[in-house]
Structure formats: C-alpha cells, structure tokens
Write a protein that holds these residues in place. Structure first.
Motif, PDB file in Angstrom:
ATOM      1  N   ILE A   1       0.989  -1.226  -0.042  1.00 49.94           N
ATOM      2  CA  ILE A   1      -0.009   0.078   0.001  1.00 49.94           C
ATOM      3  C   ILE A   1       0.902   1.146   0.020  1.00 49.94           C
ATOM      4  CG2 ILE A   1      -1.934   1.257   1.292  1.00 49.94           C
ATOM      5  CD1 ILE A   1      -2.668  -1.725   0.201  1.00 49.94           C
ATOM      6  N   SER A   2       1.303   1.645  -1.278  1.00 45.76           N
ATOM      7  CA  SER A   2       2.205   2.630  -1.319  1.00 45.76           C
ATOM      8  C   SER A   2       1.809   3.728  -2.631  1.00 45.76           C
ATOM      9  CB  SER A   2       3.446   2.383  -1.643  1.00 45.76           C
ATOM     10  OG  SER A   2       4.495   3.343  -1.924  1.00 45.76           O
ATOM     11  N   ASP A   3       2.373   5.069  -2.417  1.00 44.72           N
ATOM     12  CA  ASP A   3       2.097   6.109  -3.535  1.00 44.72           C
ATOM     13  C   ASP A   3       3.235   5.693  -4.580  1.00 44.72           C
ATOM     14  OD1 ASP A   3       3.909   7.144  -2.021  1.00 44.72           O
ATOM     15  OD2 ASP A   3       2.609   8.963  -1.750  1.00 44.72           O
ATOM     16  N   PHE A   4       4.423   5.042  -4.157  1.00 40.09           N
ATOM     17  CA  PHE A   4       5.675   4.893  -4.929  1.00 40.09           C
ATOM     18  C   PHE A   4       6.091   6.362  -5.092  1.00 40.09           C
ATOM     19  CE2 PHE A   4       3.457   0.888  -5.189  1.00 40.09           C
ATOM     20  CZ  PHE A   4       4.360  -0.198  -5.164  1.00 40.09           C
ATOM     21  N   ASP A   5       5.948   7.229  -4.374  1.00 38.83           N
ATOM     22  CA  ASP A   5       6.459   8.675  -4.439  1.00 38.83           C
ATOM     23  C   ASP A   5       7.749   8.649  -3.758  1.00 38.83           C
ATOM     24  OD1 ASP A   5       6.769  11.110  -5.221  1.00 38.83           O
ATOM     25  OD2 ASP A   5       5.320  12.023  -3.878  1.00 38.83           O
ATOM     26  N   PHE A   6       8.940   8.040  -4.144  1.00 32.53           N
ATOM     27  CA  PHE A   6      10.211   7.995  -3.518  1.00 32.53           C
ATOM     28  C   PHE A   6      11.291   7.887  -4.412  1.00 32.53           C
ATOM     29  CE2 PHE A   6       7.796   4.379  -2.647  1.00 32.53           C
ATOM     30  CZ  PHE A   6       8.651   3.455  -3.186  1.00 32.53           C
ATOM     31  N   PRO A   7      12.578   8.081  -4.082  1.00 30.26           N
ATOM     32  CA  PRO A   7      13.538   7.611  -5.266  1.00 30.26           C
ATOM     33  C   PRO A   7      13.373   6.256  -5.451  1.00 30.26           C
ATOM     34  CG  PRO A   7      14.372   9.180  -3.284  1.00 30.26           C
ATOM     35  CD  PRO A   7      13.036   8.632  -3.097  1.00 30.26           C
ATOM     36  N   ASP A   8      13.358   6.052  -6.729  1.00 29.70           N
ATOM     37  CA  ASP A   8      13.577   4.724  -7.429  1.00 29.70           C
ATOM     38  C   ASP A   8      12.112   4.193  -7.292  1.00 29.70           C
ATOM     39  OD1 ASP A   8      16.289   4.525  -8.031  1.00 29.70           O
ATOM     40  OD2 ASP A   8      16.773   3.719  -6.246  1.00 29.70           O
ATOM     41  N   GLY A   9      11.186   4.863  -6.929  1.00 30.14           N
ATOM     42  CA  GLY A   9       9.748   4.800  -6.766  1.00 30.14           C
ATOM     43  C   GLY A   9       9.321   4.117  -8.200  1.00 30.14           C
ATOM     44  N   ASN A  10       9.539   4.702  -9.238  1.00 27.75           N
ATOM     45  CA  ASN A  10       9.058   4.263 -10.480  1.00 27.75           C
ATOM     46  C   ASN A  10       9.468   2.938 -11.028  1.00 27.75           C
ATOM     47  OD1 ASN A  10       7.461   6.703 -10.999  1.00 27.75           O
ATOM     48  ND2 ASN A  10       9.254   7.866 -12.069  1.00 27.75           N
TER      49      ASN A  10
END
Length: 201
Positions: A26-35
C-alpha cells in the motif's frame, strides 16, 4: 498463550498455524527509485492476489504490514485512501491488493514488521507457527522481517514470485540469503498448496 483474554476481547477470532503477511504494497511509490520499483511490482501483484485467494479459501489470516511513511499521525485507512486515489502512482497495486474487512494490519516505523509493533502479540494470539512473507522489498523490509521471524523460531516461506526489489539482482541475492541462512522455503506461489495440517510439502 496468556491465561486471560485468549481472543484479545474478541478482536482475534481466528486460530491458524499459518499467516500470510503482505508487506508495504500500500504505497504511492513517490520516493527515489519509486517508478522502477513500481514496474517491478506490477508482475508480482497478481501472484500475491492469487495466493491471497488461496489463503482465504483455506481460512488463513492475512496481515498487512505497512510503513507509516514517516507520518506518525497516519492510520492504515488513511494510507489506503491516499495510495488508492487516482492521483497515486500506486493506485492500481493498492486497489488490486487492498485488504478486506476481516484482515489485520500493522503499521511499522522501521524496516522490520516486528520492530516496535504489535505483530508479536497478534501472532501469539493467532497461534501462528509459519509465516508466508510477500511484498516489498525483497532486499530490505521483507528481508528484515524474515530475519526477525527467524530469531523467533517461525518457519518462513518467501514465495519467489511474490516479492520485488528495485533491482532484480538484489532480489535474487536476498532470496538466496533468506533460503540459505534463514532456512526459508522460496518456492513460487503456484507450488504452495494449503492442507488442513498446514502446507503441502
């Protein structure tokens, strides 16, 4: 097992030798290397969902373990709402893997699902002996949680097709370590079959 409050006042009605842990999906993947992590998570999301359906049929409890994103005011429902919103990069993952009303959740402040959380007590009341670890990331939070599970004498299963990392080679290194050092079962989820006594060998 404590002599009193065997079911935590009715809040833990299940009793199972196995629990399925779903970590940090459960994450927005809004962090470094998130993409990059998001792209590597997409292929495993359906595997986790399929394994979860098998767990449901076998009446195995599901426990969501999630970062609090460093926001100590957050609760799990707020995190789920944020991650599953249309504006979130992780919305497809969060909506595919969102918890059901009967599931349990644990918010963690650090890498391990055990560190400064209620997971120990929850597993004790559920009478769990075997943990199936899935989610993110294989080389960090899954690995740290597996280490702490090993120290507590749990049997550990980490399905190789149900965990991801930013780099594929780091995932493979982590799985090899988990298998070698933590004596874990890393067979793919398609080979996991639940039986009344636990998991079919």
């Amino acid at each position: 097992m404590p002599a009193k409050n065997h079911d935590l006042h009715g809040n833990v009605p299940e009793n199972s030798p196995i629990a399925l842990l779903i970590i940090d999906v459960i994450s927005d993947f809004d962090f470094p290397d998130g993409n990059k992590l998001l792209e590597n998570t997409k292929p495993i999301a359906e595997n986790i969902a399929r394994l979860r359906r098998k767990a449901d049929r076998a009446k195995i409890p599901v426990i969501y373990i999630n970062d609090n994103f460093g926001k100590w005011q957050s609760d799990f429902k707020k995190l789920l709402k944020h991650a599953s919103a249309k504006t979130s990069k992780g919305s497809a993952i969060a909506n595919k893997l969102k918890p059901k009303a009967k599931d349990y959740f644990v918010l963690k402040p650090k890498h391990s699902g055990f560190y400064s959380t209620t997971l120990d007590l929850l597993l004790e009341y559920l009478s769990v002996k075997t943990l199936i670890l899935t989610g993110l990331t294989a080389d960090i939070c899954v690995l740290f949680t597996a280490n702490d599970a090993y120290l507590r004498d749990f049997k550990i299963i980490v399905p190789s097709d149900c965990v991801a990392a930013v780099e594929a080679e780091e995932k493979e290194k982590a799985l090899k370590y988990i298998e070698r050092v933590l004596d874990a079962d890393t067979r793919p989820s398609s080979e996991i079959q639940f039986v009344k006594t636990g998991i079919k060998r």
